[in-house]
Design a protein around this motif. Sequence first.
Motif, short mmCIF file in Angstrom:
data_model
loop_
_atom_site.label_atom_id
_atom_site.label_comp_id
_atom_site.label_asym_id
_atom_site.label_seq_id
_atom_site.Cartn_x
_atom_site.Cartn_y
_atom_site.Cartn_z
N GLU A 216 23.75 30.19 33.99
CA GLU A 216 24.93 30.95 33.58
C GLU A 216 26.21 30.30 34.10
OE1 GLU A 216 27.41 34.18 32.22
OE2 GLU A 216 25.45 33.38 31.61
N ILE A 217 26.19 29.83 35.34
CA ILE A 217 27.39 29.21 35.91
C ILE A 217 27.65 27.85 35.27
CG2 ILE A 217 28.39 28.30 38.05
CD1 ILE A 217 26.86 30.42 39.57
N ARG A 218 26.59 27.12 34.97
CA ARG A 218 26.76 25.79 34.37
C ARG A 218 27.26 25.89 32.94
NH1 ARG A 218 22.22 24.19 35.52
NH2 ARG A 218 21.14 24.71 33.57
N GLN A 219 26.73 26.83 32.18
CA GLN A 219 27.08 26.94 30.76
C GLN A 219 28.34 27.78 30.53
OE1 GLN A 219 23.57 28.49 28.86
NE2 GLN A 219 22.24 26.86 29.70
N HIS A 220 28.58 28.75 31.43
CA HIS A 220 29.73 29.65 31.24
C HIS A 220 30.48 29.82 32.57
CE1 HIS A 220 27.93 30.71 27.36
NE2 HIS A 220 26.78 30.92 28.01
N PRO A 221 31.06 28.75 33.10
CA PRO A 221 31.70 28.86 34.42
C PRO A 221 32.86 29.85 34.45
CG PRO A 221 32.27 26.79 33.37
CD PRO A 221 31.20 27.39 32.53
N ARG A 222 33.69 29.81 33.40
CA ARG A 222 34.83 30.73 33.39
C ARG A 222 34.39 32.18 33.21
NH1 ARG A 222 39.07 28.20 29.25
NH2 ARG A 222 37.15 27.72 28.15
N ARG A 223 33.32 32.41 32.44
CA ARG A 223 32.81 33.76 32.27
C ARG A 223 32.26 34.30 33.58
NH1 ARG A 223 28.28 34.83 27.75
NH2 ARG A 223 26.81 34.07 29.34
N ALA A 224 31.54 33.46 34.33
CA ALA A 224 30.99 33.90 35.61
C ALA A 224 32.12 34.25 36.58
CB ALA A 224 30.11 32.82 36.21
N GLU A 225 33.14 33.41 36.61
CA GLU A 225 34.25 33.68 37.53
C GLU A 225 34.99 34.95 37.11
OE1 GLU A 225 38.19 31.44 39.40
OE2 GLU A 225 36.81 30.37 38.07
N ALA A 226 35.17 35.15 35.79
CA ALA A 226 35.88 36.34 35.30
C ALA A 226 35.08 37.61 35.58
CB ALA A 226 36.14 36.20 33.80
N PHE A 227 33.74 37.54 35.39
CA PHE A 227 32.92 38.71 35.66
C PHE A 227 32.98 39.08 37.14
CE2 PHE A 227 28.97 40.78 36.88
CZ PHE A 227 28.88 41.78 35.93
N ARG A 228 32.89 38.10 38.00
CA ARG A 228 32.95 38.34 39.43
C ARG A 228 34.29 38.97 39.82
NH1 ARG A 228 35.08 35.85 43.95
NH2 ARG A 228 33.83 36.07 45.87
N ALA A 229 35.38 38.41 39.35
CA ALA A 229 36.71 38.90 39.73
C ALA A 229 36.93 40.34 39.23
CB ALA A 229 37.79 37.98 39.17
N ALA A 230 36.51 40.62 37.99
CA ALA A 230 36.69 41.97 37.44
C ALA A 230 35.83 42.99 38.18
CB ALA A 230 36.36 41.98 35.95
N SER A 231 34.62 42.58 38.56
CA SER A 231 33.72 43.49 39.28
C SER A 231 34.29 43.83 40.65
CB SER A 231 32.34 42.85 39.44
OG SER A 231 31.73 42.61 38.19
N LEU A 232 34.77 42.83 41.37
CA LEU A 232 35.33 43.08 42.71
C LEU A 232 36.61 43.89 42.62
CD1 LEU A 232 34.71 39.63 44.44
CD2 LEU A 232 33.26 41.67 44.39
N ARG A 233 37.38 43.68 41.56
CA ARG A 233 38.57 44.51 41.34
C ARG A 233 38.17 45.97 41.14
NH1 ARG A 233 42.59 43.93 36.09
NH2 ARG A 233 44.10 45.57 36.69
N GLY A 234 37.07 46.18 40.39
CA GLY A 234 36.55 47.54 40.21
C GLY A 234 36.13 48.17 41.52
N TRP A 235 35.49 47.39 42.38
CA TRP A 235 35.07 47.91 43.69
C TRP A 235 36.25 48.31 44.56
CZ3 TRP A 235 31.05 50.17 45.26
CH2 TRP A 235 29.78 49.86 44.75
#
Length: 817
Positions: A216-235
Amino acid sequence: MKCSFLCVLSLLLLLLTPPVIRADNRLQTVTLQLKWTHAFQFAGYYTALEKGYYREAGLDVRIVEGQPGSNPADAVLRGEAQYGIGNTCLLLRRSQGQPVVVLGVIFQHSPMVILARKTGPTQSIHDLAGKRLMLEPETDELTAYLNKEGLKDKVTLVEHRFDMQPLLDGSVDAMAAFVYDEPHQLEHVDFAYALFNPRSAGIDFYGDNLFTTEAEIRQHPRRAEAFRAASLRGWQYAMAHPEEIIHLILAKYPTRQDRGALLHEARQMKELMQPDLIEVGYMHPGRWRHIADTYAELGMLPGDFRLEGFLYQPDPFFRYDLLLRWSAGILVVLTVSVWLMIRFSRIARKARQSEQRHRLLADNVTDVIWTLDLEGRFTYVSPSVKKLRGYTPEEVMRGTLLDTLTPESATVAKQKLIEFRKEVRSGSALRLFRGELEQPCKGGGTVWTEVNCAPLVGADGTVVGIVGVTRDISERKRMEAELRRLATTDPLTGAYNRRFLYEKATQELERSRRFKQPLSFLLVDIDWFKRINDAHGHDIGDEVLKTMSRACMGLLRSIDLFSRLGGEEFGILLVNTGREGGHVFAERLRHHLEQLEVACPGGPIRFTVSIGLAVSDDTVGTVNDLIKQADLALYVAKANGRNRVESAGSCRRSPQPAGTSLSAVAHLIWDDLMCCGQPTIDEQHRRLFALANQLLDTPWPGENGQLPDVAPVEAFLAEITAHFHDEESLLRTAGYQEVSEHAKLHLTLVNQARALLEQCRNGSLLPGDLSRFIVQDLMHNHMLRDDTRFYPLFANPPAHAANTSDHPPVHPADSRA
């Protein structure tokens, strides 16, 4: 030169600035696999979805609820979900070749614990040996806990049913649980349990780790980073607005928990996450290294396991579209680096020399010097910490400031750190902190330290952290504790002294009124103690006192209070205990003491005690009132033959035949040596002695159901009330400075006597018992003890004062001796 340098630097920044990521009109669909059913445990992800944080990041996120027995890691590795929530067992999967990658940590401390049926006050984890433990999959940290405690092959593991009923009905003896969930449910059904936390054995792991795969990180690096950032913002939003998110969960996510349970879960999670001190999602490679080493020590992970690739690094993969810019940037960096090396070589050399001097100083002083960043993470710890606490600097730096403190001290430090960060953000004046904190040691036990902190200011003048010095004050604390012990305890018996009893009893009396909880007081007196001293010597008498004290303290709870009031008289304060419970304990204590033997040259001796019980009620205003009621009950216990318990308000002396007087028990004798030198007071004292003897000679009727005539007692009370008034007037005229306190004492005695008189009228107390109160408390304790304080005012100090404190002037025997 300066202008050229700025131009080069501008070019460098232009070349190295990454391009802005354009938002795609089409949302990318991804799935998040939860590890359990819907609960506040996953509040941050619900928040990111419902607040639109995922949509803003270009994501259409589907959240899949976990089911009992399901495993998020399996779902992610099979491609059914792109992201999941897992425990530290992800390390074990990684070691097995499964390409899982941790994106961030939600819980700084794992919520996994073991709950067991309560079997006793000293129950420990080792009591699980030979017992049945219900354990769910992927709880390897609990397995590590059992291994470290030597219970690996001593516990029968049972498959987890994801239900507490087996523990409730006794099918199992213990179960794996979450600290914020099952304990709360057990408390609601009044089920007694013991909780065992792996942290007590040094197994302090992360919990609820957000993870994905290498693919997932290799094929969609920006998606992984965006998902992580949005999730932590939610927390971050969820932990700041728990009430709002709980309402959202109840409305949109079916859950077995009610609002109260979700609120409890949110509060418990805040302690595990520490969002006020540590950024949500933060994880330290050193902490993961420690977790891996723990698994390796227990044989659950290879000793040479490497963390590379397991921990997510934002934008870690090479982008070919930036190749040209990065290549040019490298050339510029090389050019600027050469220029900077020439420009600042001398400054750097001086800085290194200064740093070496400071490092030499920090490494060799006894005090521990340390620095923190604003998140509460250590950036430096001097080697002297090993001498202080047994930990190396590297071990300390794997955790946060709060990890180095006991729970009580951590609460103090946490509040101070929050205040410091607020001051930094607001730009207000920064306050220095100086305080005493308790810290755990590696070899067990704790050490008390004095901590002095100050702001750590960077080169640009901004506050970048905290610098502190920690000093060992164990010896000082030991001396303070010893001084407190000497000031509050009796040196012979080790019991608390009278002053400490009054102080604590006053607090407990106030607390019992505020919370409407019962409070009992026992006055315990060793029977015929003077005979023991006379027959066997004071050394044996002291052994009797110490033997009795040890026995009493051994029977009492930690919340109760045992005190030596003087001589052979002791006081026991029973917290949250009413009359019935106090009487049961007093009888158990009396029976236990009469079985004890004290070694003596002529053979072992035994002793008995008499006990007076008083309970706080509307008639008890002060500690003195409580003690006086217990003293009256003790008087009755003595008069009824000793080695017995009597309760104030319900005690009666053994009934006497009708027409029998009390003169056979005691009789007051006046002596001119008792005169104070003031004619009016001396004359009234003589008259009161005569009236008191008349009461003793009065033949009271037996217990034939007929209420006795209390007129003689009423007449005596009227006489003594008039005397008190005359005495107070004469003392004021003579300039007695303590006349106000003396008058208060008069009022207390009269009120107590009238209360007992009322009990006589309604038949709950015999007149003979009231007469004894008059003789003992009014005549002996007051006139022949309290009144002697003003005798020097009339130039006639009491010749009998040396004797009246132990023996009242009665004949032929002292009914309290």
